[in-house]
Each structure stands twice: as C-alpha cells, then as structure tokens.
Design a protein around this motif. Structure first.
Motif, PDB file in Angstrom:
ATOM      1  N   THR A 179       0.864  -1.178   0.000  1.00  0.00           N
ATOM      2  CA  THR A 179       0.000   0.000   0.000  1.00  0.00           C
ATOM      3  C   THR A 179       0.902   1.229   0.000  1.00  0.00           C
ATOM      4  N   ILE A 180       0.628   2.166  -0.897  1.00  0.00           N
ATOM      5  CA  ILE A 180       1.412   3.399  -0.969  1.00  0.00           C
ATOM      6  C   ILE A 180       0.460   4.574  -0.785  1.00  0.00           C
ATOM      7  N   HIS A 181       0.755   5.452   0.174  1.00  0.00           N
ATOM      8  CA  HIS A 181      -0.027   6.665   0.379  1.00  0.00           C
ATOM      9  C   HIS A 181       0.722   7.827  -0.292  1.00  0.00           C
ATOM     10  N   VAL A 182       0.105   8.415  -1.257  1.00  0.00           N
ATOM     11  CA  VAL A 182       0.748   9.449  -2.064  1.00  0.00           C
ATOM     12  C   VAL A 182       0.831  10.757  -1.277  1.00  0.00           C
ATOM     13  N   THR A 183       2.030  11.300  -1.181  1.00  0.00           N
ATOM     14  CA  THR A 183       2.262  12.558  -0.477  1.00  0.00           C
ATOM     15  C   THR A 183       2.303  13.726  -1.468  1.00  0.00           C
ATOM     16  N   GLU A 184       2.398  14.920  -0.934  1.00  0.00           N
ATOM     17  CA  GLU A 184       2.521  16.104  -1.790  1.00  0.00           C
ATOM     18  C   GLU A 184       3.763  15.999  -2.675  1.00  0.00           C
ATOM     19  N   HIS A 185       4.807  15.404  -2.121  1.00  0.00           N
ATOM     20  CA  HIS A 185       6.071  15.271  -2.861  1.00  0.00           C
ATOM     21  C   HIS A 185       5.892  14.467  -4.143  1.00  0.00           C
ATOM     22  N   ALA A 193      -2.160  14.074  -4.176  1.00  0.00           N
ATOM     23  CA  ALA A 193      -1.835  13.892  -2.763  1.00  0.00           C
ATOM     24  C   ALA A 193      -3.032  13.270  -2.055  1.00  0.00           C
ATOM     25  N   GLY A 194      -2.782  12.236  -1.269  1.00  0.00           N
ATOM     26  CA  GLY A 194      -3.859  11.544  -0.572  1.00  0.00           C
ATOM     27  C   GLY A 194      -4.332  10.292  -1.283  1.00  0.00           C
ATOM     28  N   ASP A 195      -3.972  10.114  -2.547  1.00  0.00           N
ATOM     29  CA  ASP A 195      -4.329   8.874  -3.258  1.00  0.00           C
ATOM     30  C   ASP A 195      -3.703   7.681  -2.559  1.00  0.00           C
ATOM     31  N   GLU A 196      -4.423   6.578  -2.604  1.00  0.00           N
ATOM     32  CA  GLU A 196      -3.895   5.331  -2.051  1.00  0.00           C
ATOM     33  C   GLU A 196      -3.720   4.321  -3.177  1.00  0.00           C
ATOM     34  N   ILE A 197      -2.506   3.806  -3.306  1.00  0.00           N
ATOM     35  CA  ILE A 197      -2.216   2.778  -4.316  1.00  0.00           C
ATOM     36  C   ILE A 197      -2.112   1.447  -3.591  1.00  0.00           C
ATOM     37  N   ARG A 198      -2.887   0.484  -4.033  1.00  0.00           N
ATOM     38  CA  ARG A 198      -2.835  -0.851  -3.417  1.00  0.00           C
ATOM     39  C   ARG A 198      -2.658  -1.885  -4.515  1.00  0.00           C
ATOM     40  N   GLY A 199      -1.907  -2.913  -4.203  1.00  0.00           N
ATOM     41  CA  GLY A 199      -1.725  -3.980  -5.184  1.00  0.00           C
ATOM     42  C   GLY A 199      -0.847  -5.083  -4.668  1.00  0.00           C
ATOM     43  N   HIS A 200      -0.551  -6.002  -5.533  1.00  0.00           N
ATOM     44  CA  HIS A 200       0.375  -7.082  -5.184  1.00  0.00           C
ATOM     45  C   HIS A 200       1.181  -7.452  -6.417  1.00  0.00           C
ATOM     46  N   ILE A 201       2.389  -7.941  -6.175  1.00  0.00           N
ATOM     47  CA  ILE A 201       3.274  -8.378  -7.248  1.00  0.00           C
ATOM     48  C   ILE A 201       3.202  -9.894  -7.316  1.00  0.00           C
ATOM     49  N   PRO A 202       2.621 -10.453  -8.373  1.00  0.00           N
ATOM     50  CA  PRO A 202       2.541 -11.916  -8.470  1.00  0.00           C
ATOM     51  C   PRO A 202       3.936 -12.542  -8.490  1.00  0.00           C
ATOM     52  N   PRO A 203       4.082 -13.749  -7.960  1.00  0.00           N
ATOM     53  CA  PRO A 203       5.392 -14.409  -8.053  1.00  0.00           C
ATOM     54  C   PRO A 203       5.771 -14.617  -9.512  1.00  0.00           C
ATOM     55  N   PRO A 204       7.048 -14.461  -9.849  1.00  0.00           N
ATOM     56  CA  PRO A 204       7.458 -14.587 -11.255  1.00  0.00           C
ATOM     57  C   PRO A 204       7.178 -15.972 -11.822  1.00  0.00           C
ATOM     58  N   GLU A 205       6.753 -15.990 -13.071  1.00  0.00           N
ATOM     59  CA  GLU A 205       6.458 -17.253 -13.749  1.00  0.00           C
ATOM     60  C   GLU A 205       7.735 -17.794 -14.401  1.00  0.00           C
ATOM     61  N   VAL A 223      -5.553   2.418  -7.968  1.00  0.00           N
ATOM     62  CA  VAL A 223      -5.480   3.707  -7.284  1.00  0.00           C
ATOM     63  C   VAL A 223      -6.882   4.052  -6.782  1.00  0.00           C
ATOM     64  N   GLN A 224      -7.008   4.259  -5.470  1.00  0.00           N
ATOM     65  CA  GLN A 224      -8.309   4.534  -4.852  1.00  0.00           C
ATOM     66  C   GLN A 224      -9.327   3.442  -5.196  1.00  0.00           C
ATOM     67  N   GLY A 225      -8.823   2.206  -5.336  1.00  0.00           N
ATOM     68  CA  GLY A 225      -9.688   1.066  -5.624  1.00  0.00           C
ATOM     69  C   GLY A 225     -10.124   0.959  -7.064  1.00  0.00           C
ATOM     70  N   ALA A 226      -9.671   1.868  -7.913  1.00  0.00           N
ATOM     71  CA  ALA A 226     -10.107   1.873  -9.316  1.00  0.00           C
ATOM     72  C   ALA A 226      -8.948   1.536 -10.239  1.00  0.00           C
ATOM     73  N   VAL A 227      -9.287   0.960 -11.388  1.00  0.00           N
ATOM     74  CA  VAL A 227      -8.288   0.655 -12.412  1.00  0.00           C
ATOM     75  C   VAL A 227      -7.960   1.950 -13.159  1.00  0.00           C
ATOM     76  N   LYS A 228      -6.690   2.309 -13.165  1.00  0.00           N
ATOM     77  CA  LYS A 228      -6.248   3.510 -13.854  1.00  0.00           C
ATOM     78  C   LYS A 228      -5.271   3.145 -14.964  1.00  0.00           C
ATOM     79  N   LYS A 229      -4.884   4.149 -15.729  1.00  0.00           N
ATOM     80  CA  LYS A 229      -3.839   3.947 -16.730  1.00  0.00           C
ATOM     81  C   LYS A 229      -2.476   4.095 -16.054  1.00  0.00           C
ATOM     82  N   PRO A 230      -1.433   3.433 -16.608  1.00  0.00           N
ATOM     83  CA  PRO A 230      -0.095   3.558 -16.014  1.00  0.00           C
ATOM     84  C   PRO A 230       0.378   5.001 -15.906  1.00  0.00           C
TER      85      PRO A 230
END
Length: 318
Positions: free
Chosen positions: A8-14, A60-72, A47-54
C-alpha cells in the motif's frame, strides 16, 4: 507499507503529479516501471480502488494498493552450456560471447542459446517482467563474438536499458574488413532500415531508415584488408556490417552483406586466406557502462577469439 508481495502506498505532496507506474516502481523493490505498467493495466494494482492507466497523474492523498505476483518460469529450459564470464555479481553478469552462440531463443533456436545457459548458471535470477529470466538489454549477432552484459533483476535491467537508450553505454568493436581504406579514420552517417526486397536484411536504402552513426579508425593495415576499431553512437540492427558494406569495405566472412566475390585479382594464397574466414570477423571488444547499483564506471575488454586472432596473424605473415 509492503508485506511480502502485497503493498500500500499513500501518495504525499512530494509525489503528487507523478505517474502511477513510476511511483510503484520507485517504492516497490524488484518491480520495474514496465512491470508496474502491465500490472496496473491488468487491475492488479489500483489507485483509490479503481483501475487507472499507467500514466495516471497521482494526487496527494491517493492510495495505491496492489500485489506483485510471483514470477512465472519461462518456457525455456536451463542447459549446462559453458560460459566465459568476464564479471559477475548479484545484479548483472558480463559474458565473453563466443561466435556461433545465439543470444535469445527464437524460431529455429529454442535450445543451445545464451539464455538457456544463463538460466542454468544463475540460480539467483529474480523476476523480470513477471518472469524468471535473464534481462537481455542488448544483443550480438550469432556469429559476432565479444562482451555482452545481462541483468539479473528488474531494477538492473531497467537501469541498463535506460543507459543504452540514452547512449551512455560505450561500445567499441574490432572488424576485419575487405580492402584498404584511403583514410585512417572516418564517420558513416547513413540511415538503416529493412531492405526493400530482402526482408531479413537491413539496408541504407530503406524508405523508413532510422538515423545511424558509426565512427571508425584504422588499427592495422594489411594487403587488401584492414582491422578497424569501430565506435557506435547508435545501435541499429546489423549496423556495423551494413555501414562497412555501404563504404565498400564489407566485413570479411560476412556472407549476407558482402554480396560480390572479393579478391579475384589477389595472389592465390592471399585470396584463399581471406576466403577461409569461417564467419564475419566482427568482435565486441570493449564495453563501458555505469553499474546500476554501485554507480561505478565498469569497463571490460574481451580478448579476440581464436579464429579471428589466427586470421590476423596469418595476414601479418603474407
């Protein structure tokens, strides 16, 4: 916050205003921007639970959540092929590639390649692009020998690929060519693209040629032959071979771009010697780049292979 492959990444002003794939790659170890972009498109990173473009610009305040699948695992088998290693650490490996070794599996060459050898030799490979494979950031033709760097993880691959793209990597080749150039050095500025008729060849007469620059300098002169030291500013397919042929000094042994019979009027012993070259006499001699982790300048020289060294010695004795 990262737990295993979940983060989980919380987006800061930076970080506001930056691309989503860029931020994920910078915060999540082992996740390149390319992999992050693919996972965002697949909805495995949101991002914020929605599918976005890369390229979504974060707020600021956006929350990015996800997981990295194990490599195939890749569909190519590890093979115990001997490697001449110039350098190796946990992030990359530099190989002195012998002539005749294909770099990457392709139709007609699914086994016996450098990738097969690296899969066997490097049990510490990490996932690259979501797959357990070595990171090929540049290639050498099957019959070209010499120094080649390969990444072991996604971060190293992305950094090295960026250096190649921005032309920070210095590549110097040695090429034994037909004829005796009139000058001691020169620069070839001719665009290169697909041959208009022979689609497996490249040409300086392509309608969609891309800018290409090759500088050369005489290293040694022989009777009706010369050893050139060649620097590439660009990295087009078959660039050295195409450019040398374009200035009427094709690489000795190159059956693709040396289209006419050479050496008809030479003494028989010299003609037979030049025609005895078992492959194109082209060698990736010197390679310089910046280490993706330590940021130290790395320089490697690859010794000449026996076939090219023998031919040079024979020409010196004619």
């Amino acid at each position: 916050m990262i737990h295993g492959n979940v983060f989980t990444i919380h987006v800061t002003e930076h970080d506001a205003g930056k691309r989503a794939d860029t931020i994920v790659a910078s915060y999540v170890s082992g996740c390149s921007r390319t992999l992050a972009a693919a996972l965002i498109l697949r909805g495995e990173i949101r991002v914020q639970g929605a599918v976005k473009k890369p390229g979504y610009k974060l707020k600021a305040g956006d929350e990015i959540r996800g997981h990295i699948p194990p490599p195939e695992p890749v569909p190519f088998e590890p093979e115990p092929i001997g490697l001449d290693i110039l350098y190796e650490d946990g992030h990359l490996i530099v190989i002195n590639k012998p002539p005749g070794l294909v770099v990457h599996p392709a139709p007609g060459h699914y086994t016996g390649t450098l990738v097969n050898a690296l899969l066997y030799h490097c049990p510490d490979l990490e996932g690259i692009g979501g797959k357990l494979r070595p990171g090929i950031v540049h290639r050498l033709d099957k019959d070209t020998s010499g120094a080649l760097v390969v990444a072991k993880n996604a971060d190293a691959q992305e950094c090295l690929a960026s250096q190649f793209k921005s032309r920070e990597v210095k590549k110097t080749y040695l090429a034994l060519v037909h004829g005796e150039p009139r000058t001691d050095s020169g620069v070839i500025l001719l665009p290169i693209g697909r041959h208009p008729v022979h689609r497996k060849k490249m040409s300086t007469f392509s309608k969609k040629g891309r800018a290409a620059e090759t500088s050369w300098k005489i290293r040694e002169r022989f009777q009706e032959a010369a050893l050139l030291k060649i620097r590439l500013k660009t990295g087009r397919t078959h660039q050295i071979r195409v450019h040398c042929a374009a200035i009427h000094h094709p690489v000795i042994g190159d059956d693709v771009y040396c289209t006419r019979k050479r050496g008809k009027n030479l003494p028989k012993n010299l003609s037979l010697l030049i025609q005895s070259a078992p492959r194109q006499m082209l060698h990736a001699w010197h390679l310089e780049f910046t280490h993706p982790v330590t940021e130290k300048k790395m320089c490697f020289e690859s010794p000449l292979p026996n076939d090219m060294d023998s031919l040079l010695n024979a020409l010196r004795n004619v």
